[in-house]
Design a protein around this motif. Structure first.
Motif, PDB file in Angstrom:
ATOM      1  N   ASP A   1       0.827  -1.210   0.000  1.00  0.00           N
ATOM      2  CA  ASP A   1       0.000   0.000   0.000  1.00  0.00           C
ATOM      3  C   ASP A   1       0.862   1.261   0.000  1.00  0.00           C
ATOM      4  OD1 ASP A   1       1.084  -0.073   2.484  1.00  0.00           O
ATOM      5  OD2 ASP A   1      -0.814  -0.079   3.585  1.00  0.00           O
ATOM      6  N   PHE A   2       2.218   1.055  -0.148  1.00  0.00           N
ATOM      7  CA  PHE A   2       3.170   2.155  -0.247  1.00  0.00           C
ATOM      8  C   PHE A   2       3.092   3.091   0.954  1.00  0.00           C
ATOM      9  CE2 PHE A   2       2.437   0.744  -4.572  1.00  0.00           C
ATOM     10  CZ  PHE A   2       3.738   0.553  -5.001  1.00  0.00           C
ATOM     11  N   VAL A   3       2.912   2.479   2.145  1.00  0.00           N
ATOM     12  CA  VAL A   3       2.901   3.278   3.370  1.00  0.00           C
ATOM     13  C   VAL A   3       4.236   3.980   3.550  1.00  0.00           C
ATOM     14  CG1 VAL A   3       2.806   3.100   5.872  1.00  0.00           C
ATOM     15  CG2 VAL A   3       1.139   1.860   4.480  1.00  0.00           C
ATOM     16  N   GLN A   4       5.325   3.324   3.139  1.00  0.00           N
ATOM     17  CA  GLN A   4       6.636   3.908   3.341  1.00  0.00           C
ATOM     18  C   GLN A   4       6.878   5.147   2.507  1.00  0.00           C
ATOM     19  OE1 GLN A   4       5.880   1.097   1.972  1.00  0.00           O
ATOM     20  NE2 GLN A   4       7.129   0.567   0.197  1.00  0.00           N
TER      21      GLN A   4
ATOM     22  N   ALA B   1       2.405  11.020  10.192  1.00  0.00           N
ATOM     23  CA  ALA B   1       1.215  11.641  10.757  1.00  0.00           C
ATOM     24  C   ALA B   1       1.616  12.678  11.806  1.00  0.00           C
ATOM     25  CB  ALA B   1       0.323  10.569  11.382  1.00  0.00           C
ATOM     26  N   ALA B   2       0.651  13.530  12.193  1.00  0.00           N
ATOM     27  CA  ALA B   2       0.923  14.565  13.201  1.00  0.00           C
ATOM     28  C   ALA B   2       1.165  13.925  14.561  1.00  0.00           C
ATOM     29  CB  ALA B   2      -0.254  15.535  13.272  1.00  0.00           C
ATOM     30  N   PRO B   3       2.255  14.277  15.259  1.00  0.00           N
ATOM     31  CA  PRO B   3       2.501  13.714  16.587  1.00  0.00           C
ATOM     32  C   PRO B   3       1.436  14.145  17.583  1.00  0.00           C
ATOM     33  CG  PRO B   3       4.487  14.740  15.685  1.00  0.00           C
ATOM     34  CD  PRO B   3       3.346  15.177  14.830  1.00  0.00           C
ATOM     35  N   MET B   4       1.356  13.413  18.697  1.00  0.00           N
ATOM     36  CA  MET B   4       0.421  13.714  19.778  1.00  0.00           C
ATOM     37  C   MET B   4       1.221  14.192  20.993  1.00  0.00           C
ATOM     38  SD  MET B   4      -2.037  10.353  19.462  1.00  0.00           S
ATOM     39  CE  MET B   4      -2.935  10.835  20.938  1.00  0.00           C
ATOM     40  N   LEU B   5       0.906  15.417  21.488  1.00  0.00           N
ATOM     41  CA  LEU B   5       1.559  15.921  22.695  1.00  0.00           C
ATOM     42  C   LEU B   5       1.014  15.184  23.914  1.00  0.00           C
ATOM     43  CD1 LEU B   5       1.534  19.710  21.849  1.00  0.00           C
ATOM     44  CD2 LEU B   5       3.565  18.302  22.168  1.00  0.00           C
ATOM     45  N   GLN B   6       1.913  14.712  24.779  1.00  0.00           N
ATOM     46  CA  GLN B   6       1.513  13.993  25.987  1.00  0.00           C
ATOM     47  C   GLN B   6       1.392  15.002  27.132  1.00  0.00           C
ATOM     48  OE1 GLN B   6       3.073   9.758  26.183  1.00  0.00           O
ATOM     49  NE2 GLN B   6       4.839  10.778  25.268  1.00  0.00           N
ATOM     50  N   LEU B   7       0.173  15.467  27.335  1.00  0.00           N
ATOM     51  CA  LEU B   7      -0.058  16.567  28.265  1.00  0.00           C
ATOM     52  C   LEU B   7       0.360  16.222  29.686  1.00  0.00           C
ATOM     53  CD1 LEU B   7      -3.547  17.768  26.975  1.00  0.00           C
ATOM     54  CD2 LEU B   7      -1.258  18.543  26.306  1.00  0.00           C
ATOM     55  N   GLU B   8       0.226  14.951  30.071  1.00  0.00           N
ATOM     56  CA  GLU B   8       0.570  14.582  31.439  1.00  0.00           C
ATOM     57  C   GLU B   8       2.071  14.688  31.712  1.00  0.00           C
ATOM     58  OE1 GLU B   8       0.631  10.915  28.868  1.00  0.00           O
ATOM     59  OE2 GLU B   8      -0.665  12.672  29.162  1.00  0.00           O
ATOM     60  N   GLU B   9       2.893  14.771  30.691  1.00  0.00           N
ATOM     61  CA  GLU B   9       4.335  14.878  30.867  1.00  0.00           C
ATOM     62  C   GLU B   9       4.874  16.263  30.514  1.00  0.00           C
ATOM     63  OE1 GLU B   9       6.512  11.760  29.005  1.00  0.00           O
ATOM     64  OE2 GLU B   9       5.123  10.180  29.623  1.00  0.00           O
TER      65      GLU B   9
ATOM     66  N   LEU C   1      -1.823   3.972  15.991  1.00  0.00           N
ATOM     67  CA  LEU C   1      -2.065   3.130  14.824  1.00  0.00           C
ATOM     68  C   LEU C   1      -1.188   3.504  13.628  1.00  0.00           C
ATOM     69  CD1 LEU C   1      -5.956   2.838  14.960  1.00  0.00           C
ATOM     70  CD2 LEU C   1      -4.241   1.296  15.931  1.00  0.00           C
ATOM     71  N   SER C   2      -0.304   4.456  13.787  1.00  0.00           N
ATOM     72  CA  SER C   2       0.530   4.884  12.674  1.00  0.00           C
ATOM     73  C   SER C   2       1.674   3.902  12.444  1.00  0.00           C
ATOM     74  CB  SER C   2       1.096   6.285  12.945  1.00  0.00           C
ATOM     75  OG  SER C   2       1.974   6.666  11.909  1.00  0.00           O
ATOM     76  N   THR C   3       1.869   3.489  11.188  1.00  0.00           N
ATOM     77  CA  THR C   3       2.950   2.569  10.821  1.00  0.00           C
ATOM     78  C   THR C   3       3.975   3.229   9.902  1.00  0.00           C
ATOM     79  OG1 THR C   3       1.659   1.743   8.950  1.00  0.00           O
ATOM     80  CG2 THR C   3       1.453   0.554  11.048  1.00  0.00           C
ATOM     81  N   ILE C   4       3.878   4.518   9.725  1.00  0.00           N
ATOM     82  CA  ILE C   4       4.775   5.234   8.825  1.00  0.00           C
ATOM     83  C   ILE C   4       6.094   5.522   9.544  1.00  0.00           C
ATOM     84  CG2 ILE C   4       5.026   7.273   7.364  1.00  0.00           C
ATOM     85  CD1 ILE C   4       1.991   7.477   7.304  1.00  0.00           C
ATOM     86  N   ALA C   5       7.176   5.277   8.855  1.00  0.00           N
ATOM     87  CA  ALA C   5       8.501   5.498   9.448  1.00  0.00           C
ATOM     88  C   ALA C   5       8.740   6.981   9.701  1.00  0.00           C
ATOM     89  CB  ALA C   5       9.588   4.952   8.522  1.00  0.00           C
ATOM     90  N   VAL C   6       9.367   7.287  10.843  1.00  0.00           N
ATOM     91  CA  VAL C   6       9.698   8.663  11.232  1.00  0.00           C
ATOM     92  C   VAL C   6      11.209   8.751  11.414  1.00  0.00           C
ATOM     93  CG1 VAL C   6       9.437  10.440  12.989  1.00  0.00           C
ATOM     94  CG2 VAL C   6       7.472   9.044  12.333  1.00  0.00           C
TER      95      VAL C   6
ATOM     96  N   GLY D   1      11.998  10.707   4.897  1.00  0.00           N
ATOM     97  CA  GLY D   1      12.565  10.959   3.594  1.00  0.00           C
ATOM     98  C   GLY D   1      11.574  11.462   2.577  1.00  0.00           C
ATOM     99  N   SER D   2      10.287  11.276   2.834  1.00  0.00           N
ATOM    100  CA  SER D   2       9.266  11.728   1.894  1.00  0.00           C
ATOM    101  C   SER D   2       8.819  13.156   2.142  1.00  0.00           C
ATOM    102  CB  SER D   2       8.052  10.789   1.970  1.00  0.00           C
ATOM    103  OG  SER D   2       8.421   9.472   1.630  1.00  0.00           O
TER     104      SER D   2
END
Length: 625
Positions: free
Chosen positions: A362-365, A370-378, A395-400, A446-447
Motif C-alpha cells: 500500500d506504499f505506506v513507506q 502523521a501529526a505527533p500527539m503531545l503527551q499533556l501529562e508529561e 495506529l501509525s505505521t509510517i517510518a519517522v 525521507g518523503s
C-alpha cells in the motif's frame, strides 16, 4: 591436523604440494613432478579423439590401454610401453606414498653428424606429450598448451601453506639485529612482528602510531594469510580473471570463454554463488566426523573380539560382526563427500512471490508521517524552563526519521524552531518569566514533513526563583547555603552573578549583608553575561551597579528591574535610594554583585514588587513578579 598430513603430499615426490595442478580425473600433482613424468609419443600413436587438457570435461578421453600400458598387471615394479616404435622397457619408481610412477623417457642419443641421417636410421621425432595420473593410472594426451592447460589448485596450495605455518616454530621479531627474539605482537598497519624491546624502541604508543592495532603474533599470521587472496586467471585467456562457472563442464570460466569459446551455449552461473553453494560440504564434514567416530569405535570393538579365546562364543557373533563391518565399509563408499546440491539451492529466480508482495503493497513507506500527539501529562514548566513530550499516533505505521519542535516568542510573535532531532522529549531553558508560550511539533521522514500537532499553551513562572551561579563566578568566590550565600577569599573585588537572566517584565530581589568588616566597598546591580569578573561591578560597560551608600551589617539591599520602562532602581532597608538609577536598558541581564573577603551576602528571590512602585504601560503578555 596430523591426520591430514598425507592428504597434502604429492603422490610422486612424497613432499608437500608445490604449485599443484588439477588433472581431469580430479587428482592433484606438483607442477614440477608433472614435468618429470611426461611421456612423449609420436603422432601416429595419438588419435585426435584422445587429446585432453585441464580445461575440464564431463567424461575423460583416455588412451587406448591396449595400445599403451604404463603399468604391469603384477606388482613387479616394472612396466612396458606397448605400440611404440623402439619403446624401451623402463623401470617403475615408487613414491614415498607407495604409488608407482614412471620417469620421463630418455630419447636415444643422436650421433653428432653434419650430414642428414639416412632414412630409417632414427625413430621419428615425438611431438605429442602424454601424462598418466599416478593415483588412478588414467592417461591423456596434452594439447598445444601443455601443462598450462591444467588449472592451478590454489585452494590446496593455501591449505598446504597454512598447515606448514601452523607447524612452524614461534614467530621471530623482524627488527632484532643479531639473534631474533620471539615476537610478542604484530602491527596490522605496519605488517611487522615485534619483540617487546623493539616495540618500545621502534613502535612507541604515541603520536600517529598510537592508532595502530597491535595483535598477538598468531592472530597476525592469520590476518596476513587472509589478506587479499590471489585472483585466478583463465587457462584459455591468460589475461582474463575467472568470473563465471560453467554448470555443464563443471569448471570456472571467463567472459571471453562465453563470447568466443565452447562455453557460449552452456549454462553458466555466478562464480561467487557457486562457491558458496559447494560449501554445503561443511555439513558432510560434520556427518563424516560422526561416522568416523562410530567406525573407530567399531574397529576397537572388533580388535577386542578377536582377542576372544572361546571358539563357540566368537562364532556366535562373528557373522553379525562381519556384516556390520561390510555395511560400514559400503556406507563410506557411497559418495559421502560428494557435495549435496539439491533443488533447494537452485539459483533460478522465482518472481511469483515477489509479484504477489508488490500487489499487496500500500506504499505506506512513501507517505509523510502523521501529526505527533503531545503527551499533556508529561508537559510542564518550572521557573523559566518548559518541558514538552510527544509521541506518534498508536495506529501509525509510517517510518519517522525525526521531529521539529517550535515555540513562539512568548509575546504572540511568530514560531521558531527550538529543537530538531530524534528524541520525543525536550526541555527549553532561558524563557521569559511570567510569559505565555505556544508550542507545537511535527515529524519528518525521507518523503517530507508531516502535519503539526495541536498547539499547546504554557505559562512560565510568575516570580523568578534563582540562586548565585558557581559556573560563571570568579574562582575566589565561596558558596554556601545552597548557593544563596556568598563571600570571597581575596581582598580584591570579585564578581558573582545569578543563574537566571531577564529581558522582559518587572523583577525584584533582595540581598542581606551578613558580614561587613573594615569598611569594604561591595557593589550591587545587574550585568551582562560577558562582564569582567576580577574588577568592581560597574567599572566596565557591561554592568550597572550601586556602591556603598549607608550599607552596614544587617542591611537589606533591594534591586528593582523594570523592562517595560527600561529602568533600574535600588532600595536600602525598603527605602528608595534617590531617583531612577539607570534608564534605556535593553537586552538580557543577570543579577550581580562584587565583594571581597570582608563581606558576606545572602540572596532572597521570589519576592513581590514593593508597594510604592507602580509599573508603567506594558505589553499584553508582561506582568509584575
Amino acid at each position: 591436523m596430523d591426520e591430514m598430513d598425507e592428504e597434502l603430499k604429492c603422490p610422486v615426490c612424497g613432499s608437500f604440494y608445490r604449485e599443484p595442478i588439477i588433472l581431469p580425473c580430479s587428482h592433484n600433482i606438483c607442477l614440477a613432478c608433472a614435468r618429470n613424468i611426461l611421456v612423449q609419443t609420436p603422432d601416429a600413436e595419438s588419435p585426435q579423439s584422445s587429446r585432453a587438457s585441464g580445461s575440464g570435461v564431463s567424461d575423460y578421453d583416455y588412451l587406448d590401454l591396449d595400445k599403451m600400458s604404463l603399468y604391469s598387471e603384477a606388482d613387479s615394479g616394472y612396466g612396458s610401453y606397448g605400440g611404440f616404435v623402439s619403446a624401451p622397457t623402463t623401470p617403475c619408481q615408487k613414491s614415498p606414498n607407495g604409488v608407482r610412477v614412471f620417469p620421463p623417457t630418455v630419447p636415444q642419443p643422436q650421433p653428432q653428424q653434419h650430414l642428414l641421417p639416412q632414412p630409417g636410421s632414427l625413430p621419428p621425432i615425438p611431438r605429442n606429450s602424454c601424462i598418466t595420473c599416478p593415483q588412478c593410472h588414467r592417461s591423456l594426451i596434452l594439447d598445444e598448451r601443455g601443462l598450462r592447460g591444467f588449472p592451478k589448485n590454489r585452494v590446496l596450495e593455501g591449505v598446504v601453506d597454512r598447515y606448514q605455518q601452523s607447524k612452524a616454530a614461534a614467530l621471530k621479531c623482524q627488527l632484532c639485529e643479531k639473534s631474533p627474539k620471539e615476537a610478542t605482537v604484530m602491527c596490522e598497519q605496519c605488517d611487522v612482528f615485534y619483540c617487546d624491546p623493539c616495540r618500545l624502541r621502534c613502535h612507541p604508543p604515541r603520536g600517529p602510531l598510537a592508532k595502530h592495532r597491535l595483535v598477538p603474533p598468531a592472530q597476525g599470521r592469520i590476518s596476513r594469510r587472509t589478506s587479499p587472496r590471489k585472483i585466478s586467471t583463465c587457462t584459455e585467456h591468460e589475461l582474463e580473471n575467472l568470473s563465471m562457472y560453467c554448470v555443464q563442464c563443471k569448471t570456472p570460466v571467463c567472459y571471453q570463454c562465453l563470447e568466443e569459446g565452447k562455453h557460449g551455449t552452456h549454462e553458466v552461473k555466478a562464480l561467487g554463488a557457486m562457491w558458496k553453494l559447494h560449501k554445503v560440504v561443511r555439513d558432510q564434514i560434520s556427518h563424516c566426523t560422526v561416522k568416523l567416530r562410530q567406525t573407530t569405535g567399531l574397529m576397537e570393538y572388533c580388535l577386542e573380539v578377536i582377542k576372544e579365546n572361546d571358539p563357540s562364543g566368537f562364532l556366535q557373533i562373528s557373522d553379525a560382526l562381519i556384516r556390520r563391518v561390510h555395511m560400514t565399509e559400503g556406507q563410506w563408499g557411497k559418495g559421502t563427500l560428494t557435495p549435496r546440491m539439491t533443488s533447494d539451492f537452485d539459483l533460478t529466480l522465482d518472481s511469483g512471490p515477489l509479484l504477489q508482495t508488490i500487489h499487496q503493497l500500500d506504499f505506506v513507506q512513501m507517505k509523510v508521517p502523521a501529526a505527533p500527539m503531545l503527551q499533556l501529562e508529561e508537559c510542564c514548566t518550572q521557573n523559566n524552563s518548559a518541558t514538552l513530550s510527544w509521541k506518534q499516533p498508536p495506529l501509525s505505521t509510517i517510518a519517522v526519521e525525526g521531529y521539529i519542535l517550535e515555540l513562539d516568542d512568548g509575546n504572540g510573535g511568530p514560531f521558531r524552531e527550538v529543537y530538531v532531532g530524534t528524541e520525543t522529549i525536550c526541555t527549553v531553558d532561558g524563557l521569559h518569566f511570567n510569559s505565555t508560550y505556544k508550542s507545537r511539533v511535527k515529524a519528518f521522514n525521507g518523503s517530507g514533513v508531516g502535519q503539526y500537532s495541536k498547539t499547546l499553551i504554557m505559562q512560565t513562572s510568575e516570580i523568578a526563583w534563582f540562586t548565585f551561579d558557581p559556573a560563571s563566578a570568579h574562582p575566589d568566590i565561596i558558596f554556601s547555603n545552597d548557593n544563596l550565600t556568598v563571600t570571597c577569599n581575596s581582598y580584591d573585588d570579585r564578581v558573582v552573578m545569578g543563574n537566571s537572566s531577564f529581558s522582559r517584565g518587572v523583577h525584584y530581589w533582595e540581598m542581606t549583608v551578613d558580614r561587613y568588616d573594615n569598611h569594604p566597598d561591595p557593589a550591587f546591580g545587574i550585568a551582562r553575561g560577558d562582564v569582567l569578573k576580577d574588577v568592581m561591578l560597574g567599572k566596565d560597560d557591561k554592568a550597572w551597579a550601586m556602591t556603598d551608600g549607608g550599607i552596614a551589617k544587617g542591611a537589606t539591599i533591594g534591586v528593582l528591574l523594570d523592562f517595560t520602562r527600561g529602568i533600574l532602581i535600588f532600595l536600602i532597608n525598603d527605602e528608595q535610594q534617590g531617583p531612577v538609577a539607570f534608564e534605556g536598558l535593553e537586552g538580557a541581564y543577570y543579577p550581580a554583585i562584587s565583594l571581597n573577603r570582608n563581606v558576606q551576602v545572602t540572596l532572597h528571590t521570589g519576592l513581590p514588587i514593593p508597594d510604592f512602585y507602580t509599573p508603567g504601560e506594558a505589553d499584553p503578555t508582561t506582568s509584575m513578579c
